[in-house]
Design a protein around this motif. Structure first.
Motif, PDB file in Angstrom:
ATOM      1  N   ILE A  79      -5.884  10.096   5.994  1.00 40.88           N
ATOM      2  CA  ILE A  79      -7.003   9.427   6.648  1.00 40.88           C
ATOM      3  C   ILE A  79      -7.656   8.522   5.610  1.00 40.88           C
ATOM      4  CG2 ILE A  79      -9.234   9.744   7.786  1.00 40.88           C
ATOM      5  CD1 ILE A  79      -8.210  12.514   8.666  1.00 40.88           C
ATOM      6  N   VAL A  80      -7.813   7.251   5.920  1.00 39.69           N
ATOM      7  CA  VAL A  80      -8.335   6.279   4.963  1.00 39.69           C
ATOM      8  C   VAL A  80      -9.852   6.172   5.102  1.00 39.69           C
ATOM      9  CG1 VAL A  80      -8.277   3.876   4.215  1.00 39.69           C
ATOM     10  CG2 VAL A  80      -6.168   4.996   4.994  1.00 39.69           C
ATOM     11  N   HIS A  81     -10.543   6.318   3.974  1.00 38.72           N
ATOM     12  CA  HIS A  81     -12.004   6.217   3.959  1.00 38.72           C
ATOM     13  C   HIS A  81     -12.507   4.966   3.238  1.00 38.72           C
ATOM     14  CE1 HIS A  81     -12.599  10.031   5.886  1.00 38.72           C
ATOM     15  NE2 HIS A  81     -11.973  10.695   4.929  1.00 38.72           N
ATOM     16  N   GLY A  82     -11.635   4.292   2.513  1.00 44.08           N
ATOM     17  CA  GLY A  82     -12.104   3.092   1.821  1.00 44.08           C
ATOM     18  C   GLY A  82     -11.062   2.535   0.874  1.00 44.08           C
ATOM     19  N   PHE A  83     -11.392   1.371   0.297  1.00 45.53           N
ATOM     20  CA  PHE A  83     -10.484   0.666  -0.598  1.00 45.53           C
ATOM     21  C   PHE A  83     -11.230   0.148  -1.812  1.00 45.53           C
ATOM     22  CE2 PHE A  83      -9.066   0.021   3.769  1.00 45.53           C
ATOM     23  CZ  PHE A  83      -7.748   0.428   3.709  1.00 45.53           C
ATOM     24  N   ASN A  84     -10.466  -0.050  -2.878  1.00 41.70           N
ATOM     25  CA  ASN A  84     -10.923  -0.862  -3.996  1.00 41.70           C
ATOM     26  C   ASN A  84      -9.916  -1.995  -4.137  1.00 41.70           C
ATOM     27  OD1 ASN A  84     -11.765  -2.066  -6.368  1.00 41.70           O
ATOM     28  ND2 ASN A  84     -11.181  -0.374  -7.693  1.00 41.70           N
ATOM     29  N   PHE A 130     -15.280  -2.646  -3.715  1.00 38.01           N
ATOM     30  CA  PHE A 130     -15.224  -1.373  -3.011  1.00 38.01           C
ATOM     31  C   PHE A 130     -15.623  -1.593  -1.554  1.00 38.01           C
ATOM     32  CE2 PHE A 130     -15.559   0.055  -7.379  1.00 38.01           C
ATOM     33  CZ  PHE A 130     -14.650   1.107  -7.408  1.00 38.01           C
ATOM     34  N   LEU A 131     -14.746  -1.206  -0.647  1.00 42.25           N
ATOM     35  CA  LEU A 131     -14.920  -1.495   0.778  1.00 42.25           C
ATOM     36  C   LEU A 131     -14.825  -0.201   1.563  1.00 42.25           C
ATOM     37  CD1 LEU A 131     -12.575  -4.620   0.821  1.00 42.25           C
ATOM     38  CD2 LEU A 131     -15.067  -4.624   0.595  1.00 42.25           C
ATOM     39  N   ASP A 132     -15.901   0.155   2.220  1.00 37.69           N
ATOM     40  CA  ASP A 132     -15.976   1.376   3.011  1.00 37.69           C
ATOM     41  C   ASP A 132     -15.406   1.126   4.402  1.00 37.69           C
ATOM     42  OD1 ASP A 132     -16.635   3.955   3.670  1.00 37.69           O
ATOM     43  OD2 ASP A 132     -18.709   3.477   4.207  1.00 37.69           O
ATOM     44  N   VAL A 133     -14.750   2.129   4.988  1.00 33.45           N
ATOM     45  CA  VAL A 133     -14.211   1.978   6.337  1.00 33.45           C
ATOM     46  C   VAL A 133     -14.610   3.176   7.184  1.00 33.45           C
ATOM     47  CG1 VAL A 133     -12.242   0.629   5.538  1.00 33.45           C
ATOM     48  CG2 VAL A 133     -11.989   3.082   5.827  1.00 33.45           C
ATOM     49  N   ARG A 134     -14.548   2.996   8.494  1.00 34.79           N
ATOM     50  CA  ARG A 134     -14.854   4.061   9.452  1.00 34.79           C
ATOM     51  C   ARG A 134     -13.639   4.262  10.351  1.00 34.79           C
ATOM     52  NH1 ARG A 134     -18.308   4.730   6.430  1.00 34.79           N
ATOM     53  NH2 ARG A 134     -20.573   4.711   6.684  1.00 34.79           N
ATOM     54  N   ASN A 135     -12.854   5.276  10.045  1.00 34.29           N
ATOM     55  CA  ASN A 135     -11.653   5.538  10.827  1.00 34.29           C
ATOM     56  C   ASN A 135     -11.235   6.985  10.588  1.00 34.29           C
ATOM     57  OD1 ASN A 135      -8.810   5.469  11.808  1.00 34.29           O
ATOM     58  ND2 ASN A 135      -9.259   3.291  12.015  1.00 34.29           N
ATOM     59  N   ASP A 136     -10.894   7.697  11.630  1.00 32.39           N
ATOM     60  CA  ASP A 136     -10.518   9.104  11.479  1.00 32.39           C
ATOM     61  C   ASP A 136      -9.070   9.370  11.846  1.00 32.39           C
ATOM     62  OD1 ASP A 136     -10.644   8.764  14.173  1.00 32.39           O
ATOM     63  OD2 ASP A 136     -12.106  10.365  14.560  1.00 32.39           O
ATOM     64  N   LYS A 137      -8.254   8.322  11.881  1.00 31.40           N
ATOM     65  CA  LYS A 137      -6.846   8.474  12.200  1.00 31.40           C
ATOM     66  C   LYS A 137      -6.015   8.648  10.923  1.00 31.40           C
ATOM     67  CE  LYS A 137      -6.911   5.795  16.494  1.00 31.40           C
ATOM     68  NZ  LYS A 137      -6.295   4.659  17.246  1.00 31.40           N
ATOM     69  N   ALA A 153      -5.062  -7.662  -8.434  1.00 31.84           N
ATOM     70  CA  ALA A 153      -4.543  -6.853  -9.533  1.00 31.84           C
ATOM     71  C   ALA A 153      -4.095  -5.465  -9.066  1.00 31.84           C
ATOM     72  CB  ALA A 153      -5.607  -6.719 -10.625  1.00 31.84           C
ATOM     73  N   ARG A 154      -4.960  -4.762  -8.352  1.00 26.47           N
ATOM     74  CA  ARG A 154      -4.652  -3.420  -7.881  1.00 26.47           C
ATOM     75  C   ARG A 154      -5.300  -3.188  -6.515  1.00 26.47           C
ATOM     76  NH1 ARG A 154      -1.946  -4.029 -11.815  1.00 26.47           N
ATOM     77  NH2 ARG A 154      -1.794  -2.662 -13.656  1.00 26.47           N
ATOM     78  N   LEU A 155      -4.635  -2.378  -5.713  1.00 22.63           N
ATOM     79  CA  LEU A 155      -5.222  -1.882  -4.475  1.00 22.63           C
ATOM     80  C   LEU A 155      -5.281  -0.368  -4.566  1.00 22.63           C
ATOM     81  CD1 LEU A 155      -6.248  -2.376  -1.541  1.00 22.63           C
ATOM     82  CD2 LEU A 155      -3.895  -1.920  -0.806  1.00 22.63           C
ATOM     83  N   ARG A 156      -6.489   0.177  -4.438  1.00 19.78           N
ATOM     84  CA  ARG A 156      -6.659   1.620  -4.395  1.00 19.78           C
ATOM     85  C   ARG A 156      -7.054   2.000  -2.971  1.00 19.78           C
ATOM     86  NH1 ARG A 156      -3.655   1.677  -8.569  1.00 19.78           N
ATOM     87  NH2 ARG A 156      -4.627   1.505 -10.609  1.00 19.78           N
ATOM     88  N   VAL A 157      -6.333   2.970  -2.428  1.00 24.96           N
ATOM     89  CA  VAL A 157      -6.559   3.414  -1.055  1.00 24.96           C
ATOM     90  C   VAL A 157      -7.132   4.829  -1.113  1.00 24.96           C
ATOM     91  CG1 VAL A 157      -5.522   3.789   1.207  1.00 24.96           C
ATOM     92  CG2 VAL A 157      -4.577   2.029  -0.318  1.00 24.96           C
ATOM     93  N   PHE A 158      -8.403   4.973  -0.827  1.00 23.71           N
ATOM     94  CA  PHE A 158      -9.074   6.263  -0.933  1.00 23.71           C
ATOM     95  C   PHE A 158      -9.114   6.966   0.421  1.00 23.71           C
ATOM     96  CE2 PHE A 158     -10.931   3.654  -4.335  1.00 23.71           C
ATOM     97  CZ  PHE A 158     -10.692   4.471  -5.427  1.00 23.71           C
ATOM     98  N   GLY A 159      -8.794   8.252   0.423  1.00 24.10           N
ATOM     99  CA  GLY A 159      -8.823   8.988   1.677  1.00 24.10           C
ATOM    100  C   GLY A 159      -8.582  10.460   1.465  1.00 24.10           C
TER     101      GLY A 159
END
Length: 322
Positions: A79-84, A130-137, A153-159
């Motif tokens: 489940i993705v909660h945000g990105f850098n 830093f980008l916050d998202v709203r998704n529960d899938k 340079a980099r993509l970080r996928v936080f979840g």
């Protein structure tokens, strides 16, 4: 925003099996660099056959309509909660806007099923966006769109990872990243990220562990781990690989059953002793089974180290509760 997003697990880590499977263009910078675990660097006088070498994914200047994008297949669905979206060192060549989609697929490069996670958003150059998202899938893939072209340079996928234990019959590492375990709090992580503790495999060096600053006052350091699923722990492994002059003298474990992460604190009266203080040795795996106290199922575990130092990995084997 930074703390809110970065507390979660990095789903794009190659050590979890994540891969960049496609990019519309990677003329200046290889797509694989996008999820390189190392921090991006800038080498002023480094050039290759395509021009200035940049530590990231970079496409050509687009001279036709459209935009560039790349696809990342996550090693473990989450489940993705945000990105850098990290544009470090990209100053005159970063994309001014990005968007992100997700999908569930067995294909390396899915053609269908994409849905928006992050709408088209302005970003800055040479910055951590830093980008916050709203998704529960739960998604297996993410697709990063850059408008119209440029370099990231980099993509970080936080979840978070929610493992399916329905078919598990026996013992499993309830704390493993790939099983949904994650650190939720710690006293200090001066030299090494607390997230390394639950990563797959043994640590590759001292930097691939959790290490605190030298404690000059009273007290001790600690970390709280949320298990992937509540369970009764029957065996613990504490690995001090590569820590020789800076391993903790002793370790202890406590467990507790909590309704949510928000209820958990270091001072909570709900903690019960799982492993009384035990001596550690440098650069080796320590196994505890008979020494563990039977305290029933727990949802969270607190590891305390005395007084400070470095731990490479923690494994907490048990049976899923319920």
């Amino acid at each position: 925003m930074t703390d809110k997003v970065s507390k979660w697990v990095q789903l794009e880590q190659p050590r979890l099996g994540s891969r960049v499977t496609y990019a519309t263009d990677e003329f200046f910078g290889a797509k694989e660099r996008l999820i390189d675990p190392a921090e991006p660097v800038f080498i002023a006088d480094k050039y290759d056959d395509h021009g200035k070498w940049m530590d990231g994914w970079e496409s050509r200047r687009k001279r036709v309509p459209g935009h560039d994008y790349c696809v990342i297949r996550l090693g473990v669905p989450g489940i993705v909660h945000g990105f850098n979206v990290d544009t470090s060192h990209f100053t005159g060549n970063y994309p001014p806007q990005v968007s992100v989609e997700g999908c569930v697929s067995d294909d390396d490069v899915p053609e269908e099923g994409w849905e928006e996670i992050l709408p088209r958003t302005d970003i800055k150059g040479n910055a951590h966006n830093f980008l916050d998202v709203r998704n529960d899938k739960t998604f297996t893939h993410v697709r990063l769109h850059i408008y119209p072209d440029g370099g990231v340079a980099r993509l970080r996928v936080f979840g978070e990872i929610r493992a399916d234990f329905r078919d598990v019959d026996g013992y499993v590492d309830l704390a493993a990243l790939e099983h949904g375990g994650r650190p939720i709090a710690c006293s200090d992580q001066h030299y090494g990220s607390v997230h390394n503790l639950l990563a797959p495999g043994r640590g590759v060096n001292m930097g691939d562990g959790w290490e605190t600053a030298r404690r000059r006052g009273p007290g001790n350091d600690w970390v709280i781990i949320a298990l992937g699923q509540p369970g009764e722990i029957a065996r613990a492994e504490i690995d001090t690989a590569h820590f020789k002059g800076n391993y903790p003298d002793r370790v202890s474990l406590d467990g507790g059953m909590f309704a949510s992460d928000d209820e958990v604190t270091n001072a909570s009266p709900e903690w019960k002793t799982l492993l009384p203080e035990a001596r550690l040795k440098m650069d080796q795996q320590h196994y505890f089974d008979d020494a563990l106290q039977r305290i029933g199922p727990v949802s969270h575990v607190r590891m305390s180290i005395y007084p400070d130092g470095g731990i490479s990995r923690v494994r907490l084997f048990g049976k899923v509760h319920g």
